[in-house]
Design a protein around this motif. Structure first.
Motif, PDB file in Angstrom:
ATOM      1  N   GLY A  47      61.851  11.032  71.504  1.00  0.00           N
ATOM      2  CA  GLY A  47      62.476   9.873  70.858  1.00  0.00           C
ATOM      3  C   GLY A  47      63.360   9.051  71.769  1.00  0.00           C
ATOM      4  N   GLN A  48      63.382   9.381  73.053  1.00  0.00           N
ATOM      5  CA  GLN A  48      64.230   8.621  73.978  1.00  0.00           C
ATOM      6  C   GLN A  48      63.633   7.237  74.208  1.00  0.00           C
ATOM      7  N   THR A  49      64.474   6.230  74.082  1.00  0.00           N
ATOM      8  CA  THR A  49      64.004   4.857  74.310  1.00  0.00           C
ATOM      9  C   THR A  49      64.723   4.192  75.482  1.00  0.00           C
ATOM     10  N   VAL A  50      65.900   4.712  75.834  1.00  0.00           N
ATOM     11  CA  VAL A  50      66.630   4.173  76.993  1.00  0.00           C
ATOM     12  C   VAL A  50      66.744   5.308  78.010  1.00  0.00           C
ATOM     13  N   LEU A  88      77.763   5.928  71.626  1.00  0.00           N
ATOM     14  CA  LEU A  88      76.987   6.523  72.714  1.00  0.00           C
ATOM     15  C   LEU A  88      77.944   6.894  73.829  1.00  0.00           C
ATOM     16  N   LEU A 105      69.242  -0.294  81.441  1.00  0.00           N
ATOM     17  CA  LEU A 105      69.987  -1.103  80.467  1.00  0.00           C
ATOM     18  C   LEU A 105      71.448  -0.653  80.397  1.00  0.00           C
ATOM     19  N   PHE A 106      71.647   0.677  80.421  1.00  0.00           N
ATOM     20  CA  PHE A 106      73.012   1.171  80.271  1.00  0.00           C
ATOM     21  C   PHE A 106      73.844   0.948  81.530  1.00  0.00           C
ATOM     22  N   ASN A 138      68.465  12.791  73.334  1.00  0.00           N
ATOM     23  CA  ASN A 138      67.010  12.777  73.484  1.00  0.00           C
ATOM     24  C   ASN A 138      66.605  12.675  74.955  1.00  0.00           C
ATOM     25  N   HIS A 172      74.410  10.705  71.574  1.00  0.00           N
ATOM     26  CA  HIS A 172      74.790   9.987  70.356  1.00  0.00           C
ATOM     27  C   HIS A 172      75.837  10.833  69.636  1.00  0.00           C
ATOM     28  N   PHE A 183      80.535   3.599  74.151  1.00  0.00           N
ATOM     29  CA  PHE A 183      80.515   2.305  73.442  1.00  0.00           C
ATOM     30  C   PHE A 183      79.770   2.451  72.120  1.00  0.00           C
ATOM     31  N   LEU A 184      79.948   1.458  71.247  1.00  0.00           N
ATOM     32  CA  LEU A 184      79.283   1.486  69.937  1.00  0.00           C
ATOM     33  C   LEU A 184      77.790   1.256  70.110  1.00  0.00           C
ATOM     34  N   ASP A 185      76.988   2.047  69.386  1.00  0.00           N
ATOM     35  CA  ASP A 185      75.544   1.830  69.361  1.00  0.00           C
ATOM     36  C   ASP A 185      75.262   0.513  68.633  1.00  0.00           C
ATOM     37  N   ILE A 186      74.327  -0.263  69.184  1.00  0.00           N
ATOM     38  CA  ILE A 186      74.038  -1.587  68.615  1.00  0.00           C
ATOM     39  C   ILE A 186      73.325  -1.488  67.261  1.00  0.00           C
ATOM     40  N   ASN A 187      72.636  -0.384  67.014  1.00  0.00           N
ATOM     41  CA  ASN A 187      71.951  -0.162  65.730  1.00  0.00           C
ATOM     42  C   ASN A 187      72.405   1.176  65.155  1.00  0.00           C
ATOM     43  N   ILE A 223      75.120  -2.363  81.117  1.00  0.00           N
ATOM     44  CA  ILE A 223      76.252  -2.362  80.171  1.00  0.00           C
ATOM     45  C   ILE A 223      77.523  -1.892  80.879  1.00  0.00           C
ATOM     46  N   HIS A 273      72.167   9.739  77.649  1.00  0.00           N
ATOM     47  CA  HIS A 273      73.173   9.352  76.656  1.00  0.00           C
ATOM     48  C   HIS A 273      73.237  10.376  75.539  1.00  0.00           C
TER      49      HIS A 273
HETATM   50  P1  5GP Z   1      67.534   6.859  72.284  1.00  0.00           P
HETATM   51  O1  5GP Z   1      66.496   6.477  71.259  1.00  0.00           O
HETATM   52  O2  5GP Z   1      67.068   6.554  73.687  1.00  0.00           O
HETATM   53  O3  5GP Z   1      68.058   8.248  72.137  1.00  0.00           O
HETATM   54  O4  5GP Z   1      68.775   5.940  71.962  1.00  0.00           O
HETATM   55  C1  5GP Z   1      68.996   4.686  72.514  1.00  0.00           C
HETATM   56  C2  5GP Z   1      70.093   4.054  71.708  1.00  0.00           C
HETATM   57  O5  5GP Z   1      70.567   2.926  72.422  1.00  0.00           O
HETATM   58  C3  5GP Z   1      69.615   3.539  70.331  1.00  0.00           C
HETATM   59  O6  5GP Z   1      70.382   4.167  69.296  1.00  0.00           O
HETATM   60  C4  5GP Z   1      69.865   2.034  70.399  1.00  0.00           C
HETATM   61  O7  5GP Z   1      70.323   1.493  69.185  1.00  0.00           O
HETATM   62  C5  5GP Z   1      70.899   1.904  71.498  1.00  0.00           C
HETATM   63  N1  5GP Z   1      70.825   0.657  72.231  1.00  0.00           N
HETATM   64  C6  5GP Z   1      69.694   0.111  72.755  1.00  0.00           C
HETATM   65  N2  5GP Z   1      70.002  -1.056  73.363  1.00  0.00           N
HETATM   66  C7  5GP Z   1      71.345  -1.229  73.224  1.00  0.00           C
HETATM   67  C8  5GP Z   1      72.246  -2.253  73.654  1.00  0.00           C
HETATM   68  O8  5GP Z   1      71.879  -3.240  74.284  1.00  0.00           O
HETATM   69  N3  5GP Z   1      73.555  -2.099  73.335  1.00  0.00           N
HETATM   70  C9  5GP Z   1      73.997  -1.009  72.621  1.00  0.00           C
HETATM   71  N4  5GP Z   1      75.307  -0.966  72.351  1.00  0.00           N
HETATM   72  N5  5GP Z   1      73.177  -0.033  72.211  1.00  0.00           N
HETATM   73  C10 5GP Z   1      71.856  -0.130  72.507  1.00  0.00           C
END
Ligand code: 5GP
Length: 139
Positions: free
Chosen positions: A94-97, A42, A7-8, A88, A103, A30-34, A11, A101
């Protein structure tokens, strides 16, 4: 590793839009989306390694050089004076991507997020062996 772009990487390549705050040859930010708080950014290497320990020395040092500069920018722009760096590795962490990266999360007086754990006591008998064991695996 699958041949699919992370995904990144999408981006970085502009395939998915982002609010960029910094870019050079090796690093993108870039700015985190959430965002956890206002100004949550990030910082990522352009190298698509899933985990920190897999990063090349060059990418790792470039991210290391960029991080303090970006932290300063976030603080100056938001007025925050405190922040956390979270990084992460692995889903249990807790890593989702799965693209390395960092934070940068500014912390304000009214911030409620926390990253706490229940501290254990270091077992002094095992500590020396453990330290030697880890040390022996650092190449
Ligand atoms: P993790 O949980 O892997 O440490 O963090 C992944 C981060 O990527 C989360 O804070 C999530 O909000 C952010 N994120 C996921 N998808 C996107 C996206 O499409 N764009 C941006 N800007 N941030 C994203």
């Amino acid at each position: 590793m699958s041949g699919e772009k992370s995904l990144f990487t999408r981006i970085i390549e502009g395939e998915i839009p982002s609010f960029k705050v910094f870019e050079n040859e090796h690093v993108y930010s870039f700015l985190d989306i959430n965002p956890a708080t206002l100004g949550h950014v990030l910082v990522i290497p352009k190298e698509p390694a899933p985990y920190l320990h897999e990063l090349s020395v060059e990418s790792a040092s470039e991210v290391g050089k960029a991080l303090p500069r970006i932290c300063k920018g976030v603080l100056e722009a938001t007025g925050a004076t405190s922040y956390n760096i979270i990084q992460n590795n692995g889903s249990e962490a807790g890593q989702t991507v799965f693209h390395v990266h960092f934070h940068i999360i500014p912390r304000y007086q009214d911030s409620t997020h926390n990253f706490t754990w229940k501290p254990l006591k270091l077992n002094k008998n095992d500590a020396s062996l453990l330290a030697k064991e880890i040390s022996g695996h650092i190449y």
